[in-house]
Design an enzyme around this catalytic site. Structure first.
Site, short mmCIF file in Angstrom:
data_model
loop_
_atom_site.label_atom_id
_atom_site.label_comp_id
_atom_site.label_asym_id
_atom_site.label_seq_id
_atom_site.Cartn_x
_atom_site.Cartn_y
_atom_site.Cartn_z
N ASN A 5 0.86 -1.18 0.12
CA ASN A 5 0.10 -0.01 -0.15
C ASN A 5 0.92 1.21 -0.06
O ASN A 5 1.84 1.35 0.60
CB ASN A 5 -1.10 0.05 1.10
CG ASN A 5 -0.48 -0.47 2.66
OD1 ASN A 5 0.59 -0.96 2.66
ND2 ASN A 5 -1.24 0.26 3.40
N GLU A 64 0.32 5.22 0.57
CA GLU A 64 -0.76 6.14 1.08
C GLU A 64 -0.18 7.74 1.00
O GLU A 64 0.83 7.54 0.26
CB GLU A 64 -0.58 5.88 2.67
CG GLU A 64 -1.31 4.51 3.15
CD GLU A 64 -1.46 4.54 4.55
OE1 GLU A 64 -1.25 5.24 5.57
OE2 GLU A 64 -2.23 3.45 4.81
N CYS A 111 -4.22 0.70 -2.70
CA CYS A 111 -3.93 -0.54 -1.83
C CYS A 111 -2.94 -1.40 -2.43
O CYS A 111 -2.59 -1.18 -3.71
CB CYS A 111 -5.32 -1.35 -2.04
SG CYS A 111 -6.68 -0.74 -0.94
N GLU A 168 -2.73 -4.74 -3.06
CA GLU A 168 -3.43 -5.45 -4.23
C GLU A 168 -3.50 -4.91 -5.57
O GLU A 168 -2.79 -5.51 -6.68
CB GLU A 168 -4.88 -5.98 -3.92
CG GLU A 168 -4.99 -6.74 -2.78
CD GLU A 168 -5.10 -5.93 -1.46
OE1 GLU A 168 -4.74 -4.79 -1.52
OE2 GLU A 168 -5.83 -6.53 -0.38
N CYS A 204 -10.57 -3.50 -4.54
CA CYS A 204 -9.72 -4.41 -5.14
C CYS A 204 -10.31 -5.76 -5.61
O CYS A 204 -9.89 -6.20 -6.68
CB CYS A 204 -8.70 -4.99 -3.89
SG CYS A 204 -7.57 -3.45 -3.37
N1 THU Z 1 -5.42 -1.48 2.29
C1 THU Z 1 -4.72 -2.32 1.44
O1 THU Z 1 -3.72 -2.14 0.88
N2 THU Z 1 -5.37 -3.24 0.78
C2 THU Z 1 -6.83 -3.67 1.35
O2 THU Z 1 -7.35 -4.59 0.69
C3 THU Z 1 -7.47 -3.13 2.40
C4 THU Z 1 -6.66 -1.64 2.87
C5 THU Z 1 -4.65 -0.24 2.58
C6 THU Z 1 -4.97 0.94 2.32
C7 THU Z 1 -4.54 1.89 3.53
O3 THU Z 1 -3.38 2.04 2.98
C8 THU Z 1 -4.37 0.83 4.71
O4 THU Z 1 -4.51 -0.56 4.22
C9 THU Z 1 -5.84 1.16 5.73
O5 THU Z 1 -6.97 1.10 5.01
#
Ligand code: THU
Length: 162
Positions: free
Chosen positions: A62, A64, A73, A75, A115
């Site tokens: 991820n 951010e 995300c 994925e 995702c």
């Molecule tokens: N996140 C993912 O990378 N994949 C997911 O399927 C759920 C959430 C990340 C997004 C964000 O950076 C952090 O987790 C908190 O939501």
């Protein structure tokens, strides 16, 4: 009116050690990817590893952003990398793992709805199921044999065509 039921079966492994060798190796790559996540706002680190039909593994984590919705995300970072760099190549499996810097994540990390929709596009396109492996930081691993199971009554491009 009629009622219908959708149910699906998935596998639950007690831990990563119980997985087959190939799945275990893929999850290992997801862990490695997770460690490099950029998640300063949520402190929730996610890693994803995609096994391609040529045997290569592409990873994502991820990413951010100070403007929260601009982040992406793990994925989809991995998936779009695969789509961009290996166009049309069949995806054999995706492993996902998550951890928090604040608490222990000991339940399998499920991919978010966005995702799931993104992965379903690739699965639908390749006409071959994409198995999804999910894990927290430790503990049980869930394996679903197809993304479609995780997104019942999903939307796909057949609705866009006459
Ligand atoms: N996140 C993912 O990378 N994949 C997911 O399927 C759920 C959430 C990340 C997004 C964000 O950076 C952090 O987790 C908190 O939501």
């Amino acid at each position: 009116m009629r009622k219908q039921t959708i149910s699906f079966e998935f596998q639950v492994y007690e831990s990563m050690a119980e997985l087959g060798q190939e799945d275990q190796r893929l999850m290992q790559r997801a862990i490695k990817a997770r460690e490099a996540a950029y998640a300063p706002y949520s402190s929730f680190l996610v890693g994803a590893a995609i096994l391609l039909e040529n045997g290569e593994v592409v990873i994502g984590n991820n990413q951010e952003n100070a403007s929260y919705p601009s982040g992406l995300c793990a994925e989809r970072v991995a998936l779009f990398y695969a789509g961009a760099n290996y166009p049309g190549m069949v995806i054999k499996a995706i492993a996902i793992t998550a951890m928090s810097e604040n608490h222990l994540v000991d339940t399998p990390a499920a991919p978010c709805g966005n995702c799931r929709q993104a992965i379903s596009e690739y699965e639908f396109r390749q006409k071959e199921p994409i198995p999804i492996l999910m894990m927290g930081e430790k503990g049980e691993v869930i394996k679903c044999s197809s993304l479609a199971d995780m997104l019942p009554l999903g939307f796909n491009n057949t609705y866009l065509k006459g």
